[in-house]
Design a protein around this motif. Structure first.
Motif, PDB file in Angstrom:
ATOM      1  N   ALA A  49       0.809  -1.223   0.000  1.00 40.99           N
ATOM      2  CA  ALA A  49       0.000   0.000   0.000  1.00 40.99           C
ATOM      3  C   ALA A  49       0.842   1.273   0.000  1.00 40.99           C
ATOM      4  O   ALA A  49       0.304   2.371  -0.167  1.00 40.99           O
ATOM      5  N   ARG A  50       2.173   1.153   0.192  1.00 36.32           N
ATOM      6  CA  ARG A  50       3.008   2.359   0.200  1.00 36.32           C
ATOM      7  C   ARG A  50       2.959   3.046  -1.166  1.00 36.32           C
ATOM      8  O   ARG A  50       3.021   2.382  -2.199  1.00 36.32           O
ATOM      9  N   PRO A  51       2.878   4.376  -1.187  1.00 33.88           N
ATOM     10  CA  PRO A  51       2.877   5.075  -2.477  1.00 33.88           C
ATOM     11  C   PRO A  51       4.227   4.961  -3.175  1.00 33.88           C
ATOM     12  O   PRO A  51       5.276   4.951  -2.525  1.00 33.88           O
ATOM     13  N   THR A  52       4.187   4.821  -4.471  1.00 35.11           N
ATOM     14  CA  THR A  52       5.414   4.795  -5.269  1.00 35.11           C
ATOM     15  C   THR A  52       5.344   5.933  -6.289  1.00 35.11           C
ATOM     16  O   THR A  52       4.512   6.825  -6.187  1.00 35.11           O
ATOM     17  N   VAL A  92      11.611  13.896 -13.758  1.00 34.46           N
ATOM     18  CA  VAL A  92      11.311  12.943 -12.692  1.00 34.46           C
ATOM     19  C   VAL A  92      11.437  11.533 -13.258  1.00 34.46           C
ATOM     20  O   VAL A  92      10.837  11.206 -14.284  1.00 34.46           O
ATOM     21  N   ILE A  93      12.230  10.711 -12.588  1.00 33.98           N
ATOM     22  CA  ILE A  93      12.412   9.316 -12.987  1.00 33.98           C
ATOM     23  C   ILE A  93      12.136   8.463 -11.753  1.00 33.98           C
ATOM     24  O   ILE A  93      12.776   8.652 -10.714  1.00 33.98           O
ATOM     25  N   GLY A  94      11.174   7.582 -11.846  1.00 33.61           N
ATOM     26  CA  GLY A  94      10.817   6.795 -10.680  1.00 33.61           C
ATOM     27  C   GLY A  94      10.564   5.348 -11.024  1.00 33.61           C
ATOM     28  O   GLY A  94      10.459   4.961 -12.189  1.00 33.61           O
ATOM     29  N   ILE A  95      10.464   4.550  -9.983  1.00 28.94           N
ATOM     30  CA  ILE A  95      10.137   3.133 -10.142  1.00 28.94           C
ATOM     31  C   ILE A  95       8.635   2.961  -9.968  1.00 28.94           C
ATOM     32  O   ILE A  95       8.044   3.413  -8.997  1.00 28.94           O
ATOM     33  N   ARG A  96       8.038   2.311 -10.946  1.00 30.06           N
ATOM     34  CA  ARG A  96       6.606   2.028 -10.912  1.00 30.06           C
ATOM     35  C   ARG A  96       6.409   0.635 -10.319  1.00 30.06           C
ATOM     36  O   ARG A  96       7.066  -0.317 -10.735  1.00 30.06           O
ATOM     37  N   LYS A  97       5.513   0.522  -9.344  1.00 29.20           N
ATOM     38  CA  LYS A  97       5.247  -0.793  -8.749  1.00 29.20           C
ATOM     39  C   LYS A  97       3.783  -1.185  -8.894  1.00 29.20           C
ATOM     40  O   LYS A  97       3.448  -2.126  -9.595  1.00 29.20           O
ATOM     41  N   ILE A 150      17.800  21.237 -16.555  1.00 29.47           N
ATOM     42  CA  ILE A 150      16.776  21.139 -15.527  1.00 29.47           C
ATOM     43  C   ILE A 150      17.164  20.059 -14.526  1.00 29.47           C
ATOM     44  O   ILE A 150      17.842  19.099 -14.864  1.00 29.47           O
ATOM     45  N   PRO A 151      16.755  20.190 -13.265  1.00 32.52           N
ATOM     46  CA  PRO A 151      17.124  19.215 -12.242  1.00 32.52           C
ATOM     47  C   PRO A 151      16.515  17.842 -12.490  1.00 32.52           C
ATOM     48  O   PRO A 151      15.521  17.702 -13.204  1.00 32.52           O
ATOM     49  N   VAL A 152      17.130  16.842 -11.873  1.00 30.96           N
ATOM     50  CA  VAL A 152      16.637  15.469 -11.944  1.00 30.96           C
ATOM     51  C   VAL A 152      16.202  15.024 -10.550  1.00 30.96           C
ATOM     52  O   VAL A 152      16.960  15.176  -9.576  1.00 30.96           O
ATOM     53  N   ILE A 153      14.990  14.519 -10.453  1.00 29.71           N
ATOM     54  CA  ILE A 153      14.474  13.925  -9.218  1.00 29.71           C
ATOM     55  C   ILE A 153      14.241  12.445  -9.490  1.00 29.71           C
ATOM     56  O   ILE A 153      13.602  12.091 -10.483  1.00 29.71           O
ATOM     57  N   THR A 154      14.751  11.576  -8.623  1.00 31.98           N
ATOM     58  CA  THR A 154      14.469  10.154  -8.764  1.00 31.98           C
ATOM     59  C   THR A 154      13.732   9.656  -7.525  1.00 31.98           C
ATOM     60  O   THR A 154      14.052  10.047  -6.401  1.00 31.98           O
ATOM     61  N   LEU A 155      12.736   8.824  -7.752  1.00 33.18           N
ATOM     62  CA  LEU A 155      11.926   8.231  -6.686  1.00 33.18           C
ATOM     63  C   LEU A 155      12.110   6.723  -6.772  1.00 33.18           C
ATOM     64  O   LEU A 155      11.720   6.102  -7.758  1.00 33.18           O
ATOM     65  N   PRO A 202      21.377  19.831 -10.932  1.00 36.01           N
ATOM     66  CA  PRO A 202      21.059  19.328  -9.599  1.00 36.01           C
ATOM     67  C   PRO A 202      20.337  17.989  -9.658  1.00 36.01           C
ATOM     68  O   PRO A 202      19.481  17.766 -10.522  1.00 36.01           O
ATOM     69  N   THR A 203      20.684  17.101  -8.727  1.00 36.77           N
ATOM     70  CA  THR A 203      20.054  15.786  -8.664  1.00 36.77           C
ATOM     71  C   THR A 203      19.648  15.478  -7.232  1.00 36.77           C
ATOM     72  O   THR A 203      20.433  15.668  -6.300  1.00 36.77           O
ATOM     73  N   VAL A 204      18.423  15.020  -7.074  1.00 37.49           N
ATOM     74  CA  VAL A 204      17.915  14.632  -5.751  1.00 37.49           C
ATOM     75  C   VAL A 204      17.283  13.257  -5.876  1.00 37.49           C
ATOM     76  O   VAL A 204      16.406  13.046  -6.721  1.00 37.49           O
ATOM     77  N   ALA A 205      17.736  12.323  -5.062  1.00 39.22           N
ATOM     78  CA  ALA A 205      17.180  10.974  -5.048  1.00 39.22           C
ATOM     79  C   ALA A 205      16.436  10.750  -3.739  1.00 39.22           C
ATOM     80  O   ALA A 205      16.924  11.159  -2.669  1.00 39.22           O
TER      81      ALA A 205
END
Length: 582
Positions: free
Chosen positions: A334-337, A378-383, A418-423, A457-460
């Motif tokens: 149930a955790r948000p991804t 924004v680059i993230g992992i989809r679950k 532009i900055p990169v955010i990874t989730l 800038p990069t934030v993970a």
């Protein structure tokens, strides 16, 4: 619309009825015109003229035709059944066009663009010396103005009547795209039916973003040539937009009626890169005493520590938890991804798909969004949250194509500045025969190297599981944060227990030995800060979790945007250089 796709009489007697080339239905001409050339019965997208394309994409009254008039050429003195100059003159008389491309400046919902639109009616939209010159000059206009360059392609390929000089237009236009890349100018390709040969193998597929209309065909060799070569029939849908999307070769397929709005959204999120300013950059958020024993990430003496971002940086402020309980909590379905957070932290988001090499990994979700009015990648992992969703996303385990897609998007972020955010929420990179055959290790190592050297800038943020190198490939960042209930480890607790303890059931002991929980990771300097979770964890309140994430990202980006590129990369190098086992 072309006579090859819709039957119509001569211009002197406008058609009242036309026959759809897709389903054969006889339709009232005005009706199909109102539908932008799309059959209301079967959805078939008929070809449009360049003028119709321009009217459909650009704001009314904004169009300015570029004053370019390249010289005619007949370098080979070519004659088939008709001499080339006569064939070209006939095309001009039939279409009213000078050549197979029309280049203009204009606006899309107020956003400036330079537009090059090919017209298939003119000798099959073939790439001639004049077409290559017109497209190159239009691209140079975009370069001079620093405005996005949008190409609408419709072509059978290079113009055979001009021989190798037509071939050279592929090199000239490809070099143009390289110059636009170096200057940070967005290039968008809109693929229409058909786009083949030299056009497909040059500017049409070199764009930052490739959008296609439904059913549009794109490829180097035409289907007849391929069938004659391999001597067997092609699969259904081969070379169509939908086929290409499923194989990671284009970013999106949009119906014609949506193209203008989709293009406007893309221009809006990317144009904001040059328009946005970050207020209060001098009130930078804290960055002291973080990863690395030499303080390589310090902001300097006298910087005021502002805790408005809500991030915990003191390990002593976090409660002690059993690492195995943390592991189990981090895996809560149930955790948000990434997909859950995107709609809550970005006001606009344009998804980009595919690795451009033949695959699109469902576990990696990425694109450009507006965060606090400024563009971010924004680059993230989809679950997912159900068995079906988890299966469709490969349980959040990225394939080599996923890391190559991420790398493509990181390079685009660097180009657009532009900055990169990874989730990150992954048990690890995808294992298995196919992953190894496609170079999983190479894809991960390339992503790590690329991210370590990005000039933006990069934030993970580790939102759930941070599994091994599969997580690190997206976490080699300026700032690495994690939620309080997340975990980050070199291997799963079960894997460690099986290998080193000889018994996978000893996973709880392995988790404690690996020190995978947020408090201990902060103490080790592996992460820069911990984002507190609502009571019951992020799974209990996705909105509250997103608010906490937004605050943390706002603080990190405000700080990092104040640093120049050299300082960003130098501090990143110093940080990772400092890690040792002492």
């Amino acid at each position: 619309m072309s006579s090859e796709t819709i039957e119509r009489p001569v211009e002197s007697a406008p058609a009242r009825w036309v026959r759809c080339a897709g389903c054969g239905a006889v339709l009232y001409a005005r009706r199909i015109s109102r539908e932008l050339g799309v059959c209301p019965e079967c959805g078939h997208h008929h070809r449009l003229t360049a003028d119709e394309r321009i009217r459909g994409l650009l704001d009314e009254g904004s169009v300015v035709e570029l004053d370019h008039d390249p010289a005619d050429g007949d370098p080979l003195g070519f004659t088939d059944t008709v001499a080339y100059p006569a064939r070209r003159a006939a095309a001009r008389a039939k279409t009213g066009l000078r050549e197979a491309v029309v280049c203009v400046r204009g606006r899309v919902e107020g956003r400036p663009v330079v537009l090059a639109v090919m017209d298939f009616r003119f000798l099959g939209g073939s790439l001639s010396g004049a077409v290559g010159e017109l497209i190159t000059r239009a691209g140079e206009e975009a370069l001079r103005r620093r405005e996005p360059f949008v190409i609408v392609s419709a072509s059978g390929g290079a113009r055979m009547q001009e021989g190798p000089l037509s071939l050279m237009q592929m090199a000239k236009t490809s070099e143009l795209i390289g110059r636009l890349d170096a200057a940070g100018v967005l290039v968008v390709s809109i693929v229409t039916d058909p786009t083949f040969g030299g056009v497909a193998a040059s500017y049409a597929t070199l764009a930052d973003v490739i959008i296609a209309e439904p059913g549009a065909r794109l490829g180097f060799a035409g289907p007849r040539v391929i069938e004659q070569t391999i001597r067997r029939p092609l699969p259904a849908g081969f070379q169509t937009a939908e086929f290409l999307l499923s194989r990671g070769l284009i970013d999106a397929v949009h119906p014609r009626a949506e193209l203008r709005a989709r293009l406007a959204s893309l221009l809006a999120v990317t144009a904001a890169a040059g328009e946005s300013t970050v207020d209060g950059l001098t009130d930078t958020l804290p960055g002291t005493a973080r990863r690395g024993s030499d303080g390589g990430r310090e902001l300097g003496a006298g910087v005021r520590a502002v805790e408005a971002d809500g991030v915990v940086r003191d390990p002593g402020a976090l409660p002690e938890v059993d690492p195995w309980i943390a592991v189990r909590g981090a895996r809560d379905i149930a955790r948000p991804t990434a997909a859950d957070y995107l709609g809550r932290i970005c006001s606009e988001f344009v998804e980009l798909r595919g690795d451009r090499l033949g695959k699109d990994c469902p576990a990696v979700l990425g694109g450009i969004g507006l965060f606090d009015g400024a563009p971010v990648m924004v680059i993230g992992i989809r679950k997912g949250h159900t068995a079906a969703e988890l299966g469709a996303a490969d349980f959040g385990m990225a394939s080599p194509a996923g890391y190559r897609k991420a790398a493509r998007l990181m390079r685009l972020a660097a180009k657009l500045d532009i900055p990169v955010i990874t989730l990150i929420d992954t048990p690890g990179a995808a294992p298995g025969l196919e992953a190894e055959e496609n170079g999983q290790a190479y894809a991960i190592s390339d992503s790590i190297r690329l991210m370590a050297g990005l000039p933006v800038p990069t934030v993970a943020v580790i939102t759930g599981e941070g599994g091994s190198g599969g997580a690190l490939a997206l976490a080699t960042a300026d700032r690495v944060l994690m939620f309080a209930g997340a975990v980050y480890s070199v291997i799963s607790a079960e894997g460690c227990a099986a290998i080193l303890f000889g018994d996978a059931s000893l996973a709880p002991d392995a988790a404690r030995a690996l020190r995978v929980d947020a408090r201990q990771l902060l103490e080790l300097g592996i992460v820069d800060g911990v984002i507190p979770e609502p009571d019951g964890g992020t799974q209990s309140d996705h909105d509250a979790a997103a608010r906490a994430l937004r605050a943390a990202l706002t603080g990190a980006l405000r700080e990092l945007r104040a640093l120049d590129k050299e300082t960003l990369t130098r501090r990143r190098h110093t940080c990772f250089r400092s890690f040792a086992a002492d």
